[in-house]
Design a protein around this motif. Structure first.
Motif, mmCIF file in Angstrom:
data_model
loop_
_atom_site.group_PDB
_atom_site.id
_atom_site.type_symbol
_atom_site.label_atom_id
_atom_site.label_comp_id
_atom_site.label_asym_id
_atom_site.label_seq_id
_atom_site.Cartn_x
_atom_site.Cartn_y
_atom_site.Cartn_z
ATOM 1 N N UNK A 14 0.760 -1.086 -0.141
ATOM 2 C CA UNK A 14 0.133 0.114 0.007
ATOM 3 C C UNK A 14 0.818 1.265 0.213
ATOM 4 N N UNK A 15 0.402 2.104 -0.853
ATOM 5 C CA UNK A 15 1.122 3.482 -0.919
ATOM 6 C C UNK A 15 0.354 4.584 -0.967
ATOM 7 N N UNK A 16 0.930 5.901 -0.667
ATOM 8 C CA UNK A 16 0.090 7.024 -0.761
ATOM 9 C C UNK A 16 -0.525 7.061 -2.364
ATOM 10 N N UNK A 17 -1.543 7.573 -2.437
ATOM 11 C CA UNK A 17 -2.288 7.847 -3.384
ATOM 12 C C UNK A 17 -1.501 8.693 -4.494
ATOM 13 N N UNK A 18 -1.160 8.105 -5.553
ATOM 14 C CA UNK A 18 -0.442 8.859 -6.585
ATOM 15 C C UNK A 18 1.173 8.944 -6.460
ATOM 16 N N UNK A 19 1.688 8.251 -5.421
ATOM 17 C CA UNK A 19 3.035 8.469 -4.846
ATOM 18 C C UNK A 19 3.591 7.202 -4.386
ATOM 19 N N UNK A 20 5.077 7.073 -4.382
ATOM 20 C CA UNK A 20 5.537 5.837 -3.788
ATOM 21 C C UNK A 20 5.761 5.933 -2.516
ATOM 22 N N UNK A 21 5.263 6.695 -1.647
ATOM 23 C CA UNK A 21 5.364 6.775 -0.185
ATOM 24 C C UNK A 21 4.644 5.386 0.448
#
Length: 236
Positions: A129-136
């Motif tokens: 799971x990642x931040x939406x639209x980002x690799x975080x």
């Protein structure tokens, strides 16, 4: 699941009501068209929006549902990326994988019509799971999967992990209960705690001439449909 602050929901046969219960436990709204992290709600992947050029071919990209490109549509930014241990690939099918082997048209059925999903050269994958639209890296409070054609108890399961690889437990999908052959399993925690999930979908990869145990084969073959999970929360 051993964690006392979790609720597990399972179903086989007509799974609709239990899936709706799971969605309600995660909460509204459904944020599939929101390109940024939202304060509440959930995300879902049902594969039906995958374009034709990425359907029925073993080249579906694992990052399709969390693109980092600003120009890509919001529906491509859902905070979930897929990986395999061997660097394998994935496949979305519009014919329940009958193009791989004709016998599969009688084995597998979609829950949310019409497309289904598998690891094209294996039977396990990791969802990060990642931040939406980002690799975080991010956390979600719940995760559930619809499976198709679970013939053996334990052949389809989800191992859940928290921060620093903490093992949160294993969910086992129930065996199929009718001709449609659908099963569901999911868990909701009181707070976002899940960072990743390892899914085992059956006992072997699909392939030409590879038969399901119910069709004279030796392995239980299983595919996946809907992935349902809480809104992702970026980790600081």
């Amino acid at each position: 699941m051993s964690n006392p602050k979790s609720t597990v929901i399972t179903a086989s046969g007509d799974i609709t009501r239990k899936v709706e219960m799971f969605q309600a436990a995660l909460g509204d709204p459904l944020n599939n068209d929101e390109p940024y992290q939202q304060p509440a709600g959930r995300r879902e992947i049902n594969w039906d929006g995958v374009p034709t050029n990425l359907t029925d071919t073993p080249h579906f990209p694992g990052d399709f549902f969390n693109s980092f490109e600003l120009a890509d549509p919001p529906a491509r930014k859902r905070g979930a990326a897929f990986f395999t241990d061997e660097g394998g690939t994935f496949e979305v099918s519009g014919d329940d994988f009958a193009h791989v082997d004709p016998s599969y048209s009688q084995e597998f059925h979609a829950f949310s019509k019409r497309k289904t999903f598998t690891v094209s050269d294996g039977n396990t994958l990791e969802v990060r799971f990642q931040a939406v639209g980002a690799p975080t890296p991010a956390l979600v409070k719940g995760f559930g999967v619809v499976f198709s054609d679970v013939d053996k108890e334990g052949s389809a399961r989800i191992e859940l992990f928290g921060n620093d690889g903490l093992e949160l437990g294993t969910l086992t999908a129930p065996r199929r209960a009718d001709k449609q052959g659908l099963s569901f399993v999911g868990v909701v925690f009181d707070t976002p705690i899940i960072t990743s999930a390892r899914i085992t979908s059956g006992e072997a990869a699909l392939g030409p001439g590879v038969k399901d145990v119910s069709s004279g084969g030796t392995k239980d073959l299983v595919v996946m449909d809907d992935f349902i999970y809480g809104e992702t929360r970026a980790m600081e």
